[in-house]
Enzyme design. Structure first.
Site, PDB file in Angstrom:
ATOM      1  N   GLY A   1       0.834  -1.206   0.000  1.00  0.00           N
ATOM      2  CA  GLY A   1       0.000   0.000   0.000  1.00  0.00           C
ATOM      3  C   GLY A   1       0.859   1.243   0.000  1.00  0.00           C
ATOM      4  O   GLY A   1       2.073   1.166   0.253  1.00  0.00           O
TER       5      GLY A   1
ATOM      6  N   CYS B   1       5.211  -6.422   1.546  1.00  0.00           N
ATOM      7  CA  CYS B   1       5.635  -5.012   1.501  1.00  0.00           C
ATOM      8  C   CYS B   1       4.977  -4.222   2.649  1.00  0.00           C
ATOM      9  O   CYS B   1       5.258  -4.480   3.801  1.00  0.00           O
ATOM     10  CB  CYS B   1       5.329  -4.431   0.120  1.00  0.00           C
ATOM     11  SG  CYS B   1       6.185  -2.885  -0.187  1.00  0.00           S
ATOM     12  N   TYR B   2       4.050  -3.319   2.349  1.00  0.00           N
ATOM     13  CA  TYR B   2       3.416  -2.572   3.445  1.00  0.00           C
ATOM     14  C   TYR B   2       2.776  -3.535   4.451  1.00  0.00           C
ATOM     15  O   TYR B   2       2.797  -3.304   5.662  1.00  0.00           O
ATOM     16  CB  TYR B   2       2.359  -1.596   2.905  1.00  0.00           C
ATOM     17  CG  TYR B   2       1.788  -0.722   3.996  1.00  0.00           C
ATOM     18  CD1 TYR B   2       2.437   0.439   4.376  1.00  0.00           C
ATOM     19  CD2 TYR B   2       0.626  -1.098   4.693  1.00  0.00           C
ATOM     20  CE1 TYR B   2       1.954   1.218   5.409  1.00  0.00           C
ATOM     21  CE2 TYR B   2       0.138  -0.329   5.727  1.00  0.00           C
ATOM     22  CZ  TYR B   2       0.801   0.832   6.081  1.00  0.00           C
ATOM     23  OH  TYR B   2       0.330   1.602   7.099  1.00  0.00           O
TER      24      TYR B   2
ATOM     25  N   HIS C   1       7.743  -8.327  -3.765  1.00  0.00           N
ATOM     26  CA  HIS C   1       6.397  -8.616  -4.279  1.00  0.00           C
ATOM     27  C   HIS C   1       6.340  -9.955  -5.021  1.00  0.00           C
ATOM     28  O   HIS C   1       6.693 -10.024  -6.201  1.00  0.00           O
ATOM     29  CB  HIS C   1       5.959  -7.494  -5.233  1.00  0.00           C
ATOM     30  CG  HIS C   1       5.661  -6.222  -4.519  1.00  0.00           C
ATOM     31  ND1 HIS C   1       4.406  -5.912  -4.054  1.00  0.00           N
ATOM     32  CD2 HIS C   1       6.464  -5.189  -4.160  1.00  0.00           C
ATOM     33  CE1 HIS C   1       4.446  -4.737  -3.444  1.00  0.00           C
ATOM     34  NE2 HIS C   1       5.692  -4.283  -3.494  1.00  0.00           N
TER      35      HIS C   1
ATOM     36  N   GLU D   1       3.773 -11.380  -6.135  1.00  0.00           N
ATOM     37  CA  GLU D   1       2.651 -11.411  -7.090  1.00  0.00           C
ATOM     38  C   GLU D   1       3.024 -10.911  -8.479  1.00  0.00           C
ATOM     39  O   GLU D   1       2.305 -11.170  -9.437  1.00  0.00           O
ATOM     40  CB  GLU D   1       1.464 -10.605  -6.533  1.00  0.00           C
ATOM     41  CG  GLU D   1       1.654  -9.094  -6.445  1.00  0.00           C
ATOM     42  CD  GLU D   1       2.375  -8.621  -5.184  1.00  0.00           C
ATOM     43  OE1 GLU D   1       3.088  -9.432  -4.558  1.00  0.00           O
ATOM     44  OE2 GLU D   1       2.248  -7.433  -4.833  1.00  0.00           O
TER      45      GLU D   1
ATOM     46  N   ASP E   1     -18.463 -10.043 -21.362  1.00  0.00           N
ATOM     47  CA  ASP E   1     -19.191 -10.379 -20.138  1.00  0.00           C
ATOM     48  C   ASP E   1     -20.634 -10.812 -20.423  1.00  0.00           C
ATOM     49  O   ASP E   1     -21.082 -11.858 -19.943  1.00  0.00           O
ATOM     50  CB  ASP E   1     -19.166  -9.193 -19.159  1.00  0.00           C
ATOM     51  CG  ASP E   1     -17.744  -8.753 -18.864  1.00  0.00           C
ATOM     52  OD1 ASP E   1     -16.842  -9.608 -18.944  1.00  0.00           O
ATOM     53  OD2 ASP E   1     -17.521  -7.570 -18.560  1.00  0.00           O
TER      54      ASP E   1
ATOM     55  N   LYS F   1     -11.761 -10.778 -15.165  1.00  0.00           N
ATOM     56  CA  LYS F   1     -11.965 -10.857 -16.615  1.00  0.00           C
ATOM     57  C   LYS F   1     -11.296 -12.089 -17.236  1.00  0.00           C
ATOM     58  O   LYS F   1     -11.875 -12.731 -18.102  1.00  0.00           O
ATOM     59  CB  LYS F   1     -11.391  -9.585 -17.269  1.00  0.00           C
ATOM     60  CG  LYS F   1     -11.821  -9.368 -18.685  1.00  0.00           C
ATOM     61  CD  LYS F   1     -13.060  -8.535 -18.711  1.00  0.00           C
ATOM     62  CE  LYS F   1     -13.543  -8.164 -20.068  1.00  0.00           C
ATOM     63  NZ  LYS F   1     -14.742  -7.317 -19.958  1.00  0.00           N
TER      64      LYS F   1
END
Ligand code: XMP
Length: 524
Positions: free
Chosen positions: A58, A85-86, A180, A182, A238, A380
């Site tokens: 963050g 991280c944060y 990170h 991710e 969608d 998505k």
């Protein structure tokens, strides 16, 4: 019904640009997860009953008094926690450790030494150095670092400039990583996340496309029973996937309305009808409302007002069609998870209110249908995979984005049928050439724009005084910023010649070389 959401991970969002990416990675691993803002009511966390918790990164500065904190309840649930991280910094501070400004902020690649064979990092490595330390290539992005471990914590990773780049309390299964996992730049990031959610949190990998589909089909049946559902089908990803799910689950009880507003691409209306009505056996009513839209737009120049007119006209037509169909109790919508996150915060419950961004463009209050929103927990990419598995054409699922108001935002100033017809042809030539010459998938979005200005040209001995077409192609990851695509000159030359030769009302073609910012992707 098998519960594929039984083992699940909660991600506490501190506002990092990567938070949704953490969620997508956890789901790719095969485990369901949800995001909740850090200031969510603790009651929702308890009710969610996670098997593990990830604290995201963050933008806050943890050493400031009013910076964001993880809700205390996460430390009382007796489940594993991973702070990134944060998330690591606030965990450290909340449990009695310390943090301060880094002497050297780190942004970008770093090599981390993994120590002490923690449960999280054991056997995960990119290299081993001469002293036998395991090395990991990671992505760092921070200006603050943990300087004192909380009680009962030990060090598991460090770099030269960040001595505490990872820690653990192995009894409690708490972990912190300054880097990170991710982002794809962290080479072994996905293995680290998998180690956490599967091995440490003991989540089963049941969140797979096949299971998701089975689950959704059952859920829809359970909600709808033998009653009838209406869906506004646009032909976009969608709404198309919702149509397929409903068709498979409740068959004839579904009626779709496809509104041809005269602002679609060449042959688009026919293609949508062919795909759904002929090939897939879906009941679709086509409303040919081209003139209705052209009339409403005929005197308006202002881009924002044009958007409002298009949205309102859509609702009016949709409403008229809905009145004709008897006994409809449900309205289906293609709301996806990022819409839910962005509109209200997943846990507050406010997300159920119909928002104007939804596919149907914001419905009037007097439509009293119950909503069916089968995609509202999906990202998505998950929606696309479901579409592929249900047999929708890949071409339809992986198409460049197309704005809701369609060509209405690509015809500058007043919209007229004459202009829309010229633009449709020019856009079609551009797309055809991008596809034929292998550039379509190399750019993230491409389209033509109609400029209602006349410019002089010459054909043979004849002077021409006709319209201008602009071509736009961009490269982008998130559509928030974009770079104009460096398409080869010869390619652009070929497209330009075709447009001017094949469309008699175009005398000039230009290529847009503006980045976003300061320009936007659409011209409007
Ligand atoms: P801009 O022009 O703001 O566009 O740089 C960013 C992206 O959003 C798309 N866009 C829309 N998509 N409904 C949509 O579904 C809309 O009203 C809309 N307006 C813009 C645009 O095509 C680009 O991909």
């Amino acid at each position: 019904m098998t519960n594929i959401q039984q083992n699940k991970i909660l991600i506490i969002d501190f506002g990092s640009q990567y938070t949704q990416l953490i969620a997508r990675r956890v789901r790719e691993i095969g485990v369901y997860c949800e995001l909740m803002p850090y200031d969510v009511n603790p009651h929702f966390i308890e009710k969610f009953n996670p098997s593990g918790i990830i604290l995201s990164g963050g933008p806050d500065t943890v050493i400031q008094n009013d910076s964001a904190r993880a809700p205390n309840i996460v430390f009382n649930l007796k489940v594993p926690i991973l702070g990134i991280c944060y998330g690591m910094q606030t965990m450290a501070v909340q449990l009695g450790g310390e943090a301060r400004n880094s002497q050297k902020a780190e942004f970008g690649f770093a090599q981390v030494r993994a120590r002490n064979h923690s449960k999280l990092l054991t056997d995960i490595n990119d290299e081993t150095n001469s002293e036998g330390h395991v090395l990991l290539d990671v992505w760092m992005s921070h200006g603050i670092e943990v300087t004192k471990l909380p009680k009962d914590f030990e060090l598991i990773a460090s770099t030269d400039s960040c001595p505490i780049a990872g820690f653990t309390n192995s009894k409690k299964n708490y972990f912190g990583l300054q880097f990170h996992p991710e982002v794809t730049h962290t080479k072994k990031g996905i293995q680290i996340l998998e180690r956490f959610v599967v091995t440490i949190c003991k989540c089963e990998k049941s969140w797979t496309t096949e299971n998701i589909i089975d689950n959704l089909l059952e859920k829809i049946k359970l909600q709808v029973g033998s009653r009838k559902v209406l869906l506004g089908l646009s032909g976009g990803v969608d709404s198309s996937v919702v149509a397929m799910l409903l068709q498979k689950s409740i068959g004839d009880q579904l009626t779709c309305v496809f509104v041809d507003n005269g602002l679609l691409r060449l042959n688009e209306g026919n293609e949508v009808m062919k795909t759904f009505s002929q090939n897939l056996g879906v009941k679709v009513i086509r409303s040919n409302a081209q003139n209705y839209f052209y009339n409403k737009l005929s005197k308006e120049n202002d881009p924002e007002l044009k958007r409002k007119i298009i949205g309102k006209a859509f609702i009016e037509i949709f409403d008229q069609e809905a009145q004709k169909i008897k006994d409809i109790q449900f309205l289906a919508q293609g709301t996806i998870y990022p819409d839910v996150i962005e509109s209200a915060g997943a846990a507050s419950g406010k997300a159920k209110v119909i928002k104007s961004h939804h596919n149907v463009g914001g419905l009037p209050d007097n439509i009293q249908f119950e909503l069916v929103e089968p995609l509202k927990e999906l990202f998505k990419d998950e929606v696309r995979e479901i579409g592929v598995m249900l047999g929708l054409p890949k071409k339809m699922l992986y198409r460049h984005p197309f704005p809701g108001p369609g060509l209405g935002v690509r015809i500058l100033g007043q919209v007229k049928k004459e202009y829309a017809d010229i633009l449709r042809k020019a856009d079609h030539i551009f797309m055809e050439e991008l596809n034929n010459q292998g550039f379509y998938d190399k750019v993230d979005q491409a389209f033509a724009v109609f400029l209602p200005v006349k410019s002089v040209g010459v054909t043979g001995d004849e002077r021409r005084y006709d319209f201008v077409i602009a071509l736009r192609a961009v490269e982008t990851v998130d559509f928030m910023t974009a770079r104009w695509a460096r398409l080869p000159y010869d390619f652009l030359d070929h497209v330009s010649n075709r447009i001017m030769n094949e469309i008699s009302r175009v005398s000039r073609v230009v290529y847009d070389i503006s980045g976003k910012p300061p320009a936007t992707i659409e011209w409007e």
